[in-house]
Design a protein around this motif. Structure first.
Motif, PDB file in Angstrom:
ATOM      1  N   ARG B 138       0.943  -1.505   0.212  1.00 53.79           N
ATOM      2  CA  ARG B 138      -0.082  -0.452   0.270  1.00 53.79           C
ATOM      3  C   ARG B 138       0.692   0.676   0.309  1.00 53.79           C
ATOM      4  O   ARG B 138       0.401   2.080  -0.855  1.00 53.79           O
ATOM      5  CB  ARG B 138      -0.743  -0.213   1.256  1.00 53.79           C
ATOM      6  CG  ARG B 138      -2.237   1.069   1.180  1.00 53.79           C
ATOM      7  CD  ARG B 138      -3.220  -0.119   0.080  1.00 53.79           C
ATOM      8  NE  ARG B 138      -3.783  -1.074   1.176  1.00 53.79           N
ATOM      9  CZ  ARG B 138      -4.760  -0.469   2.528  1.00 53.79           C
ATOM     10  NH1 ARG B 138      -5.042   0.393   2.427  1.00 53.79           N
ATOM     11  NH2 ARG B 138      -5.410  -2.322   2.706  1.00 53.79           N
ATOM     12  N   GLN B 145       2.260   6.680  -6.496  1.00 48.84           N
ATOM     13  CA  GLN B 145       1.080   7.456  -6.773  1.00 48.84           C
ATOM     14  C   GLN B 145       1.429   9.040  -7.087  1.00 48.84           C
ATOM     15  O   GLN B 145       1.365  10.186  -7.810  1.00 48.84           O
ATOM     16  CB  GLN B 145      -0.200   7.928  -6.387  1.00 48.84           C
ATOM     17  CG  GLN B 145      -1.082   7.449  -6.744  1.00 48.84           C
ATOM     18  CD  GLN B 145      -2.314   7.371  -6.259  1.00 48.84           C
ATOM     19  OE1 GLN B 145      -2.116   8.507  -5.501  1.00 48.84           O
ATOM     20  NE2 GLN B 145      -2.896   6.619  -6.023  1.00 48.84           N
ATOM     21  N   VAL B 146       2.296   9.753  -5.545  1.00 48.70           N
ATOM     22  CA  VAL B 146       3.357  10.671  -5.037  1.00 48.70           C
ATOM     23  C   VAL B 146       4.726  11.029  -6.667  1.00 48.70           C
ATOM     24  O   VAL B 146       4.572  11.830  -7.430  1.00 48.70           O
ATOM     25  CB  VAL B 146       3.479  10.753  -3.971  1.00 48.70           C
ATOM     26  CG1 VAL B 146       4.987  11.956  -4.064  1.00 48.70           C
ATOM     27  CG2 VAL B 146       2.484  10.372  -3.121  1.00 48.70           C
ATOM     28  N   LEU B 148       5.034   9.602  -9.545  1.00 47.88           N
ATOM     29  CA  LEU B 148       3.660  10.039 -10.718  1.00 47.88           C
ATOM     30  C   LEU B 148       3.141  11.280 -11.088  1.00 47.88           C
ATOM     31  O   LEU B 148       2.688  12.014 -11.855  1.00 47.88           O
ATOM     32  CB  LEU B 148       2.607   9.488 -11.566  1.00 47.88           C
ATOM     33  CG  LEU B 148       4.006   7.683 -11.327  1.00 47.88           C
ATOM     34  CD1 LEU B 148       2.568   6.897 -11.922  1.00 47.88           C
ATOM     35  CD2 LEU B 148       5.118   8.068 -12.200  1.00 47.88           C
ATOM     36  N   SER B 149       3.352  12.239  -9.942  1.00 46.93           N
ATOM     37  CA  SER B 149       2.447  13.377  -9.804  1.00 46.93           C
ATOM     38  C   SER B 149       3.317  14.507  -9.587  1.00 46.93           C
ATOM     39  O   SER B 149       2.832  15.742  -9.702  1.00 46.93           O
ATOM     40  CB  SER B 149       1.278  13.581  -8.882  1.00 46.93           C
ATOM     41  OG  SER B 149       0.849  12.524  -8.794  1.00 46.93           O
ATOM     42  N   VAL B 150       4.170  14.707  -9.384  1.00 43.99           N
ATOM     43  CA  VAL B 150       5.522  15.192  -9.298  1.00 43.99           C
ATOM     44  C   VAL B 150       6.499  15.816 -10.568  1.00 43.99           C
ATOM     45  O   VAL B 150       6.594  14.374 -11.072  1.00 43.99           O
ATOM     46  CB  VAL B 150       5.893  14.919  -8.290  1.00 43.99           C
ATOM     47  CG1 VAL B 150       7.490  16.193  -7.970  1.00 43.99           C
ATOM     48  CG2 VAL B 150       5.589  14.969  -6.546  1.00 43.99           C
ATOM     49  N   PRO B 151       5.934  17.010 -11.193  1.00 46.76           N
ATOM     50  CA  PRO B 151       7.733  17.190 -12.127  1.00 46.76           C
ATOM     51  C   PRO B 151       9.186  16.622 -11.337  1.00 46.76           C
ATOM     52  O   PRO B 151       9.091  17.281 -10.275  1.00 46.76           O
ATOM     53  CB  PRO B 151       7.097  18.903 -12.370  1.00 46.76           C
ATOM     54  CG  PRO B 151       6.126  18.839 -11.255  1.00 46.76           C
ATOM     55  CD  PRO B 151       5.662  18.239 -10.403  1.00 46.76           C
ATOM     56  N   PHE B 153      11.294  18.596 -11.887  1.00 42.96           N
ATOM     57  CA  PHE B 153      12.745  19.100 -11.933  1.00 42.96           C
ATOM     58  C   PHE B 153      12.307  19.932 -10.496  1.00 42.96           C
ATOM     59  O   PHE B 153      12.936  19.944  -9.493  1.00 42.96           O
ATOM     60  CB  PHE B 153      12.481  20.605 -12.860  1.00 42.96           C
ATOM     61  CG  PHE B 153      10.812  21.320 -12.128  1.00 42.96           C
ATOM     62  CD1 PHE B 153      10.144  22.467 -11.788  1.00 42.96           C
ATOM     63  CD2 PHE B 153       9.985  21.296 -13.371  1.00 42.96           C
ATOM     64  CE1 PHE B 153       9.021  22.964 -11.912  1.00 42.96           C
ATOM     65  CE2 PHE B 153       8.660  21.341 -13.501  1.00 42.96           C
ATOM     66  CZ  PHE B 153       8.258  22.781 -12.558  1.00 42.96           C
ATOM     67  N   LEU B 154      11.012  19.225  -9.578  1.00 45.62           N
ATOM     68  CA  LEU B 154      10.780  19.443  -8.455  1.00 45.62           C
ATOM     69  C   LEU B 154      11.454  18.617  -7.241  1.00 45.62           C
ATOM     70  O   LEU B 154      11.662  19.147  -6.356  1.00 45.62           O
ATOM     71  CB  LEU B 154       9.017  19.735  -7.883  1.00 45.62           C
ATOM     72  CG  LEU B 154       8.445  20.300  -6.344  1.00 45.62           C
ATOM     73  CD1 LEU B 154       8.749  21.783  -6.501  1.00 45.62           C
ATOM     74  CD2 LEU B 154       7.195  19.576  -6.654  1.00 45.62           C
ATOM     75  N   ILE B 157      15.105  19.604  -7.569  1.00 43.58           N
ATOM     76  CA  ILE B 157      15.214  20.958  -6.269  1.00 43.58           C
ATOM     77  C   ILE B 157      15.117  20.557  -5.659  1.00 43.58           C
ATOM     78  O   ILE B 157      16.588  21.042  -4.191  1.00 43.58           O
ATOM     79  CB  ILE B 157      13.916  22.170  -6.765  1.00 43.58           C
ATOM     80  CG1 ILE B 157      14.297  22.096  -7.644  1.00 43.58           C
ATOM     81  CG2 ILE B 157      13.821  22.610  -5.897  1.00 43.58           C
ATOM     82  CD1 ILE B 157      13.272  23.867  -8.586  1.00 43.58           C
ATOM     83  N   MET B 158      14.314  19.359  -4.772  1.00 45.65           N
ATOM     84  CA  MET B 158      14.126  18.808  -3.380  1.00 45.65           C
ATOM     85  C   MET B 158      15.118  18.185  -2.999  1.00 45.65           C
ATOM     86  O   MET B 158      15.945  18.566  -1.740  1.00 45.65           O
ATOM     87  CB  MET B 158      13.029  18.424  -3.214  1.00 45.65           C
ATOM     88  CG  MET B 158      11.404  19.511  -2.976  1.00 45.65           C
ATOM     89  SD  MET B 158      11.235  20.459  -2.398  1.00 45.65           S
ATOM     90  CE  MET B 158      10.898  20.193  -1.184  1.00 45.65           C
ATOM     91  N   GLY B 252      15.750  13.136 -22.442  1.00 41.64           N
ATOM     92  CA  GLY B 252      15.095  14.423 -22.573  1.00 41.64           C
ATOM     93  C   GLY B 252      15.102  14.875 -21.259  1.00 41.64           C
ATOM     94  O   GLY B 252      15.412  16.324 -21.239  1.00 41.64           O
ATOM     95  N   GLY B 253      14.643  13.798 -19.775  1.00 43.88           N
ATOM     96  CA  GLY B 253      14.915  14.909 -18.833  1.00 43.88           C
ATOM     97  C   GLY B 253      16.188  15.367 -18.704  1.00 43.88           C
ATOM     98  O   GLY B 253      16.443  15.620 -17.718  1.00 43.88           O
ATOM     99  N   VAL B 256      16.379  19.285 -18.518  1.00 43.43           N
ATOM    100  CA  VAL B 256      16.002  20.231 -16.879  1.00 43.43           C
ATOM    101  C   VAL B 256      17.407  19.599 -16.182  1.00 43.43           C
ATOM    102  O   VAL B 256      17.645  20.817 -14.864  1.00 43.43           O
ATOM    103  CB  VAL B 256      15.173  19.421 -16.193  1.00 43.43           C
ATOM    104  CG1 VAL B 256      14.291  19.869 -15.464  1.00 43.43           C
ATOM    105  CG2 VAL B 256      13.572  19.838 -17.315  1.00 43.43           C
TER     106      VAL B 256
END
Lengths: 277, 316
Positions: B138, B145-146, B148-151, B153-154, B157-158, B252-253, B256
């Motif tokens: 789980r 899920q997290v 796949l929803s975050v760009p 570059f973020l 940076i984090m 491609g990545g 960035v």
């Protein structure tokens, strides 16, 4: 697999978050506490406090107001890009899937060509050649996304075409256009909806990436990814400047992805694509 | 090598030709969506603020801009086939030379990222399948899920913020030594490893559902052994194919990532080219990444076919 009650709870949460973002974007001019374009150097780089709930950025602009207005561009642009790519990809996929043969062969070569250039590279190049601006952004996202749509639609049309009722319609003398628009298209609605939602999340991420590199939406327009790029210089001293818009993008995309997943389960359709993009 | 494999390779190479020509065509026609005339851009770059009409016409003639589209394309293609991509507007050096200088950086990061992606995706797929009914499964699906929803570059940076600013154990940019390689490769592989790991998880579930795995379970083999020795070899093929595809995402990545970590690789070259409106350079970038991507994918296809000729992944 999560339990049913579990996924129901998360789907309601996703819809709620999405609605919040959309409503705050639409109603921004009415409920914004401050003018998002008004710099005030005396209060720059304030961390979140009672007066400025999400703090202020390097020019002293209120972050909450900018966040509210910032969702607009992203949502509208991603909707436009996805719908154009879906329409183009859908029409091409339908025609190729229905007529097959030579068209199919030519289509395959063209698809291989477009998928031969890595999606992100092509996107960056198109946006770069076009010059900064929204036109280039839309063109870039559409050109690098239409193949993904058309491939799946084509496969689905080929599957539907083999069904008995289509054969029966041909025997009854129905024309190609009648079959395509009255009998195949309605069968594609579910898939289109699922695909569209899934791609919407992906195109938001692409648009965010391009805007972050300075190739999409231009400052001073308040956009979440532009805000992140603007605050790259200050993230050491003020990490919330990066975190808050980042959270915005994350919440938006994850709620859309969640809804997409739920739709996929509802329509009982699972993508089985080995090729990404 | 069997005759079929050789035949497969031959077909593959033949099918590559139209794709490569198509890529070159797209690359070439990209120039035509730029606003303004090429000669104006060149004159602007050379510092001449007001160029006379005569100079412009002369330059147009030199560049062959008055020829038809197809003649220009043919000229360009012949030059490319001779290994001449033209000169950069900005630096004046040859594009091939320029790309050659940048390759090592991007290659190092890309290889590191692909290695880490393989490792992480295997781990993610296996662990989330083994514990699919428990809390760990789980948690992993939430993590997926997290991610796949975050760009991308973020994430980068984090990572920089936590490891360089808060903990201070990593350099935040540059490629001076091995430690500078850690953060860029990790931030590039996190997202793609989740994507591939989820596919692996699904494939493993499909294989475990088949009779040979169920029979093995009935014979009393442990779940772990069935997973690793029975299901994994069969489930891993589509994953290898996906890894080939993800070289594209990694290429491609890298734009960035190189921007954030200030690494002078190919992606940084593309951004510089966009900044200085250096269109031949950007063309070179697109052409080069396209060719590399197509080649890698073809090699992966051939390897997969050599391993298991029955499997035609593209038909799935």
């Amino acid at each position: 697999m999560p339990k049913m009650s579990d996924s129901k709870w998360s789907i309601y949460l996703s819809i709620f978050v999405l609605l919040c973002i959309i409503v705050s974007g639409l109603a921004a001019p009415l409920i914004m506490p401050y003018n998002p374009f008004q710099p005030d150097m005396s209060i720059r780089l304030q961390s979140p406090n009672s007066e400025h709930w999400l703090g202020t950025d390097a020019l002293g602009r209120d972050m909450l107001s900018r966040m509210m207005l910032g969702s607009r561009n992203t949502i509208i642009l991603s909707l436009v890009c996805t719908s154009i790519a879906m329409t183009a990809g859908g029409i091409i996929g339908m025609l190729v899937g229905y007529y097959g043969q030579t068209a199919d062969k030519i289509y395959n070569v063209i698809c291989n060509i477009f998928q031969g250039i890595p999606g992100t590279c092509l996107m960056i190049a198109i946006a770069g050649f076009w010059g900064p601006g929204i036109g280039g952004l839309i063109l870039a996202v559409v050109i690098s996304n239409w193949t993904g749509f058309s491939r799946i639609i084509r496969a689905e049309v080929i599957r539907i075409r083999q069904a008995g009722y289509i054969e029966g319609l041909i025997c009854l003398g129905a024309g190609d256009m009648r079959i395509i628009f009255h009998h195949i298209l309605p069968n594609l609605r579910g898939i289109m909806l699922v695909l569209g939602t899934q791609r919407l999340g992906r195109s938001i991420l692409s648009i965010a990436g391009l805007s972050f590199l300075g190739l999409g939406i231009q400052p001073p327009a308040p956009d979440w990814s532009v805000m992140i790029n603007d605050s790259m210089l200050y993230y050491r001293s003020a990490p919330y400047l990066v975190l808050i818009p980042g959270c915005g993008i994350f919440l938006l995309v994850s709620s859309i992805n969640n809804i997409g997943k739920h739709l996929e389960r509802c329509f009982g359709w699972h993508k089985n694509e080995v090729r990404p993009e | 090598m069997s005759i079929q494999t050789i035949q497969f390779i031959k077909n593959k190479i033949i099918s590559l030709i139209p794709v490569l020509i198509g890529i070159s065509f797209i690359t070439f026609s990209l120039v035509f969506i730029t606003p303004g005339n090429p000669e104006d851009i060149i004159l602007e770059q050379s510092g001449m603020t007001v160029a006379s009409e005569g100079e412009r016409l002369q330059l147009r003639q030199e560049l062959g801009l008055d020829d038809s589209f197809w003649v220009q394309y043919l000229h360009w293609l012949i030059n490319v086939l001779h290994g001449n991509l033209g000169n950069s507007f900005h630096t004046g050096r040859g594009i091939v030379e320029e790309i050659y200088m940048r390759i090592p950086y991007t290659t190092i990061i890309a290889c590191g990222a692909i290695g880490l992606t393989t490792l992480f995706s295997l781990l993610y797929g296996l662990v989330s399948n083994y514990y699919s009914h428990g809390r760990i499964g789980r948690l992993l699906s939430l993590y997926g899920q997290v991610c796949l929803s975050v760009p991308g570059f973020l994430i980068a940076i984090m990572l920089v913020y936590f490891f360089c600013e808060v903990m201070g154990i990593m350099p935040s940019g540059g490629l001076t030594d091995v430690s500078g390689l850690v953060l860029p490769t990790i931030s590039m592989s996190l997202i793609s490893s989740v994507m591939i790991g989820q596919v692996l998880n699904r494939q493993l579930a499909l294989e475990l559902d088949k009779y040979y795995c169920k029979v093995a379970r009935l014979r009393g083999l442990s779940r772990k052994r069935i997973l690793l020795e029975y299901a994994l070899p069969n489930a891993v093929m589509p994953v290898i194919a996906m890894l080939g595809n993800y070289t594209g995402a990694i290429l491609g990545g890298s734009v960035v990532i190189e921007y954030i970590f200030s690494i002078p690789g190919l992606g940084a070259m593309a951004l510089e080219a966009i900044h200085f409106r250096d269109y031949p350079m950007l063309q070179g970038y697109v052409l080069f990444t396209g060719i590399v991507y197509v080649m890698v994918n073809s090699i992966v296809d051939i390897v997969l076919y050599a391993i298991n000729p029955k499997m035609d992944l593209r038909e799935r």
